[in-house]
Structure formats: C-alpha cells, structure tokens
Design a protein around this motif. Structure first.
Motif, PDB file in Angstrom:
ATOM      1  N   ASN A   1      50.502  49.698  96.083  1.00  0.00           N
ATOM      2  CA  ASN A   1      50.366  50.252  94.735  1.00  0.00           C
ATOM      3  C   ASN A   1      50.246  49.150  93.684  1.00  0.00           C
ATOM      4  O   ASN A   1      49.518  49.304  92.701  1.00  0.00           O
ATOM      5  CB  ASN A   1      51.534  51.172  94.402  1.00  0.00           C
ATOM      6  CG  ASN A   1      51.389  52.523  95.060  1.00  0.00           C
ATOM      7  OD1 ASN A   1      50.292  52.979  95.357  1.00  0.00           O
ATOM      8  ND2 ASN A   1      52.511  53.172  95.308  1.00  0.00           N
ATOM      9  N   SER A   2      50.951  48.056  93.884  1.00  0.00           N
ATOM     10  CA  SER A   2      50.862  46.936  92.945  1.00  0.00           C
ATOM     11  C   SER A   2      49.487  46.299  92.963  1.00  0.00           C
ATOM     12  O   SER A   2      48.946  45.934  91.920  1.00  0.00           O
ATOM     13  CB  SER A   2      51.912  45.877  93.265  1.00  0.00           C
ATOM     14  OG  SER A   2      53.203  46.410  93.087  1.00  0.00           O
ATOM     15  N   VAL A   3      48.926  46.150  94.145  1.00  0.00           N
ATOM     16  CA  VAL A   3      47.577  45.594  94.260  1.00  0.00           C
ATOM     17  C   VAL A   3      46.581  46.506  93.537  1.00  0.00           C
ATOM     18  O   VAL A   3      45.657  46.034  92.864  1.00  0.00           O
ATOM     19  CB  VAL A   3      47.183  45.402  95.741  1.00  0.00           C
ATOM     20  CG1 VAL A   3      45.705  45.105  95.895  1.00  0.00           C
ATOM     21  CG2 VAL A   3      48.025  44.305  96.364  1.00  0.00           C
TER      22      VAL A   3
ATOM     23  N   ALA B   1      52.186  39.448  85.260  1.00  0.00           N
ATOM     24  CA  ALA B   1      53.479  38.944  85.720  1.00  0.00           C
ATOM     25  C   ALA B   1      54.248  40.047  86.454  1.00  0.00           C
ATOM     26  O   ALA B   1      54.891  39.789  87.480  1.00  0.00           O
ATOM     27  CB  ALA B   1      54.296  38.409  84.553  1.00  0.00           C
ATOM     28  N   ARG B   2      54.171  41.279  85.949  1.00  0.00           N
ATOM     29  CA  ARG B   2      54.818  42.407  86.631  1.00  0.00           C
ATOM     30  C   ARG B   2      54.205  42.632  88.012  1.00  0.00           C
ATOM     31  O   ARG B   2      54.917  42.880  88.980  1.00  0.00           O
ATOM     32  CB  ARG B   2      54.670  43.687  85.804  1.00  0.00           C
ATOM     33  CG  ARG B   2      55.522  43.717  84.582  1.00  0.00           C
ATOM     34  CD  ARG B   2      55.328  45.007  83.836  1.00  0.00           C
ATOM     35  NE  ARG B   2      56.114  44.989  82.611  1.00  0.00           N
ATOM     36  CZ  ARG B   2      56.184  45.973  81.760  1.00  0.00           C
ATOM     37  NH1 ARG B   2      55.513  47.083  81.985  1.00  0.00           N
ATOM     38  NH2 ARG B   2      56.915  45.867  80.678  1.00  0.00           N
ATOM     39  N   GLN B   3      52.898  42.521  88.062  1.00  0.00           N
ATOM     40  CA  GLN B   3      52.214  42.708  89.339  1.00  0.00           C
ATOM     41  C   GLN B   3      52.678  41.652  90.344  1.00  0.00           C
ATOM     42  O   GLN B   3      53.020  41.970  91.487  1.00  0.00           O
ATOM     43  CB  GLN B   3      50.697  42.629  89.129  1.00  0.00           C
ATOM     44  CG  GLN B   3      49.895  42.991  90.336  1.00  0.00           C
ATOM     45  CD  GLN B   3      48.403  42.983  90.058  1.00  0.00           C
ATOM     46  OE1 GLN B   3      47.918  42.203  89.234  1.00  0.00           O
ATOM     47  NE2 GLN B   3      47.667  43.844  90.740  1.00  0.00           N
TER      48      GLN B   3
ATOM     49  N   ILE C   1      49.073  50.348  90.232  1.00  0.00           N
ATOM     50  CA  ILE C   1      49.789  51.604  89.986  1.00  0.00           C
ATOM     51  C   ILE C   1      51.272  51.310  89.732  1.00  0.00           C
ATOM     52  O   ILE C   1      51.919  50.592  90.486  1.00  0.00           O
ATOM     53  CB  ILE C   1      49.653  52.561  91.183  1.00  0.00           C
ATOM     54  CG1 ILE C   1      48.186  52.904  91.397  1.00  0.00           C
ATOM     55  CG2 ILE C   1      50.485  53.824  90.985  1.00  0.00           C
ATOM     56  CD1 ILE C   1      47.908  53.662  92.672  1.00  0.00           C
ATOM     57  N   GLY C   2      51.817  51.891  88.673  1.00  0.00           N
ATOM     58  CA  GLY C   2      53.242  51.801  88.392  1.00  0.00           C
ATOM     59  C   GLY C   2      53.703  50.514  87.755  1.00  0.00           C
ATOM     60  O   GLY C   2      54.892  50.231  87.737  1.00  0.00           O
ATOM     61  N   LEU C   3      52.806  49.744  87.216  1.00  0.00           N
ATOM     62  CA  LEU C   3      53.197  48.468  86.620  1.00  0.00           C
ATOM     63  C   LEU C   3      53.533  48.591  85.138  1.00  0.00           C
ATOM     64  O   LEU C   3      54.103  47.678  84.566  1.00  0.00           O
ATOM     65  CB  LEU C   3      52.083  47.431  86.812  1.00  0.00           C
ATOM     66  CG  LEU C   3      51.794  47.085  88.260  1.00  0.00           C
ATOM     67  CD1 LEU C   3      50.568  46.203  88.353  1.00  0.00           C
ATOM     68  CD2 LEU C   3      52.992  46.429  88.919  1.00  0.00           C
TER      69      LEU C   3
END
Length: 159
Positions: free
Chosen positions: A146-148, A80-82, A151-153
């Motif tokens: 970065n989301s794909v 969901a964050r992604q 990274i950083g999720l």
C-alpha cells in the motif's frame, strides 16, 4: 470472503474471551463461595489468557487500532512518510519472518510436554504466537504494498 474470515476470527476471539470469563467466575465461586479452589481453573485461565491476547493481536484488532508513536510521522511530508512506512514495516515484518522457523521449531518441540493439571500439550498453548508472527508478516507485506502504491500515507502511521 475476507469479511467472513474476519467475522470468524472475531467470533473465535469472542468465544475465547467468554470462555475465559466463565472459567474466572467458576474459579471465584469455587474459591470464595465453597472454599474449594479448583486447580484446573487457574491453569485454564492462564492458557485462555495467552490465547485471547495473542489471537486478538494477530487476527482481531485492526491495524488502525494498534498503538503508534506518530509525532514524527505527522511532522513530515508525503515521501518521508512513504519511506518511514516501508522501512518500519520491512523491519517488523522481516524480524517476524526470520523468527517464524525457530519459533515453530520450539513450539513443535513443546509438543512433548503437557500442562500440569489439564495435560494440554504446550504446543497448542503457544501455537498462537506463531500465528501472530505469520499475521505480522502478512500485515507488514500489505502495508508495504500500500505504501508503494501511495495508499494511507496522508493519515496516521499504523504499523
């Protein structure tokens, strides 16, 4: 290379802020110390304020320092964050991308007029807005990438 660009952006932002502060002090001393207000200081302070705010938002303030609303972000899972990060950055970056041509046309059109006292072209006064839009597109594109990659999720959302 990227670090040097960031240092240059920080130096420019700091220089703009220092110049704004000096102009503000000159304005106060002239107005209240000598009872002779200087018209150029009012105009210079406004122009520098616009530049400081827009330049800082575009190039100086890191993404993690921007204000975010993260109640929902912290309560949902990884996927969901992604999705939220990709959709949010698509919206912000997409709107900024769509706004760039019209904003540039208007800023370029304002080249024909100058500020009343200093005579600075309005194009140069409002150019940082276009730079802000370009920076938003780049930042949002980077955040989507970065989301794909995932990274950083696991931390707070930073649009």
């Amino acid at each position: 290379m990227l670090r040097r660009l960031q240092q240059a952006a920080n130096l420019l932002g700091g220089g703009l802020f220092l110049t704004l502060f000096v102009v503000f002090i000159v304005q106060i001393v002239a107005r209240f110390g000598f009872n002779k207000p200087l018209p150029w200081t009012d105009e210079a302070a406004v122009i520098l304020y616009v530049w400081v705010i827009l330049w800082a938002a575009a190039a100086v303030v890191p993404e993690r320092e921007h204000v975010v609303f993260d109640l929902v972000w912290n309560s949902v899972g990884y996927r969901a964050r992604q999705a939220m990060r990709i959709v949010g950055n698509l919206l912000v970056g997409g709107l900024a991308l769509v706004a760039i041509p019209a904003s540039w046309d208007y800023v370029h059109f304002m080249n024909r007029e100058g500020s009343p006292v200093l005579g600075i072209s309005f194009m140069w006064i409002f150019l940082p807005f276009v730079l802000l839009l370009i920076a938003l597109v780049i930042r949002c594109s980077w955040a989507i990438w970065n989301s794909v990659l995932g990274i950083g999720l696991e931390t707070e959302l930073r649009l």
